[in-house]
Design an enzyme around this catalytic site. Structure first.
Site, PDB file in Angstrom:
ATOM      1  N   HIS A 269       0.806  -1.215   0.180  1.00  0.00           N
ATOM      2  CA  HIS A 269      -0.222   0.109   0.079  1.00  0.00           C
ATOM      3  C   HIS A 269       0.749   1.293  -0.104  1.00  0.00           C
ATOM      4  CE1 HIS A 269      -3.745   2.274   1.228  1.00  0.00           C
ATOM      5  NE2 HIS A 269      -2.728   3.199   1.763  1.00  0.00           N
ATOM      6  N   GLU A 270       1.635   1.352   1.146  1.00  0.00           N
ATOM      7  CA  GLU A 270       2.676   2.501   1.053  1.00  0.00           C
ATOM      8  C   GLU A 270       3.442   2.643   0.042  1.00  0.00           C
ATOM      9  OE1 GLU A 270       1.339   4.783   2.890  1.00  0.00           O
ATOM     10  OE2 GLU A 270       0.388   3.302   4.496  1.00  0.00           O
TER      11      GLU A 270
END
Length: 505
Positions: A269-270
């Site tokens: 995600h990051e």
């Protein structure tokens, strides 16, 4: 270009560079505070961040900035400038008009409050003690209500906050798209919960040493195209990505030794956020345009890499054997199909960042409804735990046993980020719509995933989204890439197809 225009333009750009230097220092201080700085130094650090933030704030609303904007935005001057300079000036003017309405002393007080409140939140979350955090949160909400008066009410008070994260979005629009999405998802969730076939996921919750998780996370980031010479991976309480500058884009994650999926998907995600920031056109890096255009478009990329790519069967056909090499005992005898079904198992859960793709949007709708109540309906901060628990019972049929897994689970409110949460669901919708176009244009998409050839996918996203930074608005990007405005049906279609197959509906 006339000499007088060139002189003013150069002076404006130098002021922007100075502002960005302050921003870089602040971003680095914030990153340090969230990744291991001693807790006893947090209050003094918050004060230092407040001082530097206020100095940056003063530059943004300075008489020099006002002078440059007035001169350079005169029609006969403005039309002689490049498109980048024009849009840079418009963005500086937007920031100037907003910031000019806030007294600098009030801004410093708010910055110090939110910076320290995040440290208080960390301890309150550990202790599941909302009362410890409540006075800080109440003051944050009260100050934001005051700021809304300064900024001017857009439709509703909450609209003013929404516009900070997703320009042009309103309660009216969100009620419409969230309502359409909810009407499609709730029946699907009910079908999944009643399905006779239920995937096995217990193998994800054995003991997975942190070091091996970290090694695999770094491997996947490199495979995605994340540049470690322009970034780094660290651990924190609540994962985030932060951009220090265009050559220093950092990601964080949080490891649980009894859950191999949590850090893996937060890293993906990051990493999606970071790919966006690392691939904004370098010619925008010294301007106010050198970052993602909105949080909704940003979340479309983090959620695409985390879910639509990272939780796909094709992705794991390539990478599951690599994961098994890191955890040979834990994943011995597990097939790629079992793993794929396990990481996509749907069940109502209390924790947003650990929820599955299907139920995730309900977590966001809950937060959206609570934030609306806070700013449009005068919900008391003191009543937040009660309302939070009621909403979870209403939407997901479960209720937190303590506030650490309830109202205290997210850092966002401690940092004053009210209006941010809808960006996640918007990101899911944007992402599905963009992915629909990507699949049409990259016809061998599944084959590329199965071979681990992710570069063409990253390059397509760079060309269509990343490189533009803030040169294009969210609505311009979604129209330019997909040919239509935001349409929640793409996400609903994607989830229906995926979970119908997994649960053999």
């Amino acid at each position: 270009m006339e000499q007088s225009v060139r002189v003013k333009l150069d002076a404006y750009k130098e002021l922007v560079r100075k502002i960005k230097s302050y921003y870089e220092s602040l971003a680095l201080m914030y990153w340090d505070l969230r990744t291991g700085a001693p807790r006893k130094g947090a209050e003094v650090r918050a004060a230092s961040i407040g001082v530097l933030s206020t100095e940056m704030f003063k530059l943004q609303i300075s008489s020099e900035m006002e002078e440059y904007l007035q001169f350079l935005m005169q029609p006969d001057v403005f039309h002689t400038l490049s498109e980048i300079d024009q849009k840079s000036l418009k963005e500086s003017k937007r920031q100037f008009d907003l910031s000019k309405k806030i007294p600098p002393a009030k801004y410093q007080e708010y910055t110090e409050l939110t910076t320290y409140a995040e440290t208080v939140w960390e301890e309150a979350k550990e202790k599941a003690d909302f009362a410890m955090f409540e006075p800080y949160l109440k003051k944050i909400v009260d100050m934001l209500q005051e700021f809304i008066e300064f900024w001017g009410i857009k439709g509703t008070r909450y609209d003013t906050l929404l516009d900070m994260y997703e320009p042009g979005i309103t309660v009216e629009k969100l009620d419409q798209v969230f309502g359409r999405l909810r009407d499609r998802l709730v029946p699907l969730i009910e079908k999944v919960q009643k399905a006779s076939y239920v995937p096995e996921a217990g193998f994800l919750n054995q003991t997975f040493p942190k070091q091996q998780q970290d090694e695999f996370g770094r491997f996947i980031l490199r495979e995605m195209g994340y540049d470690f010479e322009a970034g780094r991976l660290d651990e924190t309480v609540h994962p985030f990505e932060t951009t220090i500058n265009s050559g220093d884009v950092r990601v964080t994650t949080h490891y649980y030794e009894n859950d191999v999926a949590s850090a893996l998907f937060s890293t993906l995600h990051e990493g999606g956020h970071a790919l966006y920031e690392q691939n904004v056109s370098k010619e925008l890096s010294a301007t106010p345009l050198g970052e993602g255009t909105s949080m909704g478009i940003h979340e479309s990329q983090s959620r695409t890499w985390e879910n639509m790519i990272g939780r796909s069967r094709s992705f794991w056909k390539r990478y599951f054997t690599d994961l098994q090499k890191h955890f040979p005992e834990q994943l011995n005898g597990i097939t790629v199909d079992q793993f794929y079904e396990g990481i996509n198992k749907s069940e109502n859960s209390l924790i947003r960042i650990e929820s599955d793709e299907l139920t995730y949007n309900l977590h966001i709708i809950i937060r959206y409804e609570i934030e609306k109540m806070l700013f449009n309906e005068n919900l008391s901060v003191h009543d937040l735990p009660k309302v939070w628990n009621e909403k979870y019972e209403q939407y997901l049929g479960i209720s937190p046993s303590h506030d650490g897994e309830g109202v205290l689970q997210d850092v966002h409110w401690a940092g004053g980020s009210f209006g941010y949460f809808p960006s996640y669901a918007l990101g899911n919708m944007y992402g599905a719509q963009i992915m629909n176009t990507l699949r049409k244009e990259i016809t061998d998409f599944e084959s590329l995933l199965e071979k681990g050839e992710l570069h063409p996918i990253k390059e397509w996203l760079t060309d269509k989204i990343y490189r533009h930074g803030k040169m294009l608005t969210p609505s311009e990007i979604i129209m330019q890439v997909t040919g239509e405005e935001l349409n929640p049906d793409y996400l609903a279609d994607y989830l229906e197809e995926k979970y119908t197959e997994i649960y053999k509906l």
